[in-house]
Write a protein that holds these residues in place. Sequence first.
Motif, mmCIF file in Angstrom:
data_model
loop_
_atom_site.group_PDB
_atom_site.id
_atom_site.type_symbol
_atom_site.label_atom_id
_atom_site.label_comp_id
_atom_site.label_asym_id
_atom_site.label_seq_id
_atom_site.Cartn_x
_atom_site.Cartn_y
_atom_site.Cartn_z
ATOM 1 N N PHE A 73 0.827 -1.166 0.069
ATOM 2 C CA PHE A 73 -0.119 -0.157 -0.033
ATOM 3 C C PHE A 73 0.830 1.065 0.022
ATOM 4 O O PHE A 73 0.663 2.347 -0.823
ATOM 5 N N THR A 74 1.810 1.207 0.790
ATOM 6 C CA THR A 74 2.912 2.529 0.830
ATOM 7 C C THR A 74 3.286 2.726 -0.635
ATOM 8 O O THR A 74 3.579 3.811 -0.971
ATOM 9 N N ALA A 75 3.963 1.606 -1.353
ATOM 10 C CA ALA A 75 4.640 1.934 -2.689
ATOM 11 C C ALA A 75 3.333 2.302 -3.552
ATOM 12 O O ALA A 75 3.641 3.216 -4.279
ATOM 13 N N LEU A 76 2.186 1.794 -3.566
ATOM 14 C CA LEU A 76 1.249 2.190 -4.422
ATOM 15 C C LEU A 76 0.949 3.485 -4.146
ATOM 16 O O LEU A 76 0.525 4.315 -5.032
ATOM 17 N N VAL A 77 0.794 3.991 -2.892
ATOM 18 C CA VAL A 77 0.228 5.221 -2.616
ATOM 19 C C VAL A 77 1.265 6.316 -2.967
ATOM 20 O O VAL A 77 0.992 7.456 -3.389
ATOM 21 N N GLU A 78 2.558 5.880 -2.776
ATOM 22 C CA GLU A 78 3.641 6.870 -3.575
ATOM 23 C C GLU A 78 3.572 7.166 -4.879
ATOM 24 O O GLU A 78 3.689 8.390 -5.505
ATOM 25 N N ARG A 79 3.077 6.105 -5.734
ATOM 26 C CA ARG A 79 2.668 6.434 -7.034
ATOM 27 C C ARG A 79 1.701 7.103 -7.456
ATOM 28 O O ARG A 79 1.489 7.821 -8.474
#
Length: 347
Positions: A157-163
């Motif tokens: 979730f953290t990686a996707l939110v960053e994008r």
Amino acid sequence: MKSSATCCTNVNIRLLVHIVVFVGYLCVGAAVFQLLEGPEEDKIVKELQETRARFMDITQDCISGLSFNGSCVKRGQVDDELERFIEKVVLAANRGVSATRNVTMSEPNWSFGQALFFASTVLTTIGYGRVTPLSDVGKGFCVIYAVIGIPLTLILFTALVERILIPVKAFLYFLFRRLGHLYKAFHIQLLHLVVVVSALIIFFMLIPAGIYTALEPTWNYLDAFYYCFISLTTIGLGDYIPGDTTNQPHRALYKVSTTVYLLLGLLMMMVVLSVLYDIPELNLGFHFYMKSDMVDEEQTRLKSDTSDGAGPGNQYKKHQDEAESQSGRSAGTYQSFQDKDTGSGEE
């Protein structure tokens, strides 16, 4: 330039691999839960059917006549049997098995689709509690599954939110370019937050609530909106869960679709929180952070722990300086862009 593009490509490949691993982890967990809990559910269904049949055999004359006569069993026996029957019904209901329609459902609670839905509620910490592991082995597996899976979910979730934040912030910069000469930066950020929150409410609460109202025969629009809000905020009370009616058609597909909706909705909720935290005036938690002078004292103490220049104090200082340098570059870039676009920078 080429090395930067290569690094970005490698990061995206790692993210893709992580997504595949996460989906595989969900599917494997669903398969294991189905294997472990399916027989336990069948056992409860069989016991409840037998209890229902025994209760009907003993009390059918009394219930049909609505009176107790000589041909009927004694009232005390009926009361005892009714008490045992109610206990069985309540116990089965707490374990996700309904006593209606002769204990028959269109699909079992631990079909693959239902198990996948349950696994997703565990990994996202929603945890409705409507359907839970019945066996001791299933409960133990659920603990291990959550301990490993929740960190995997948070990383993903953290990686996707960053994008996702890349186009979201691009929209913020667009607003700065168009409105920076008219309004203060805070007002523009507030407008940006309102737009993002409105998108969350419309596309992940209002519209899904209308869909659930059409699909769930016993829900009104308020019930459906309530379910969406309770789920996306990870409160997960479990009083409303889609697809739990006994005659629900295509229940497994319905559960999988709801799983996808919950994952996307939680991502959007995290995006909204990130946008909110980027506005200093609205980040109330800032007032409870440790003061900078306390941090400076801690750094001084750590640096003085070693006097030979090769101990952990210098290592700590090196990492701290790198972090501060990186933070300063990011803040400086954002501030200069903001000052330029709002016309508040020096000429």
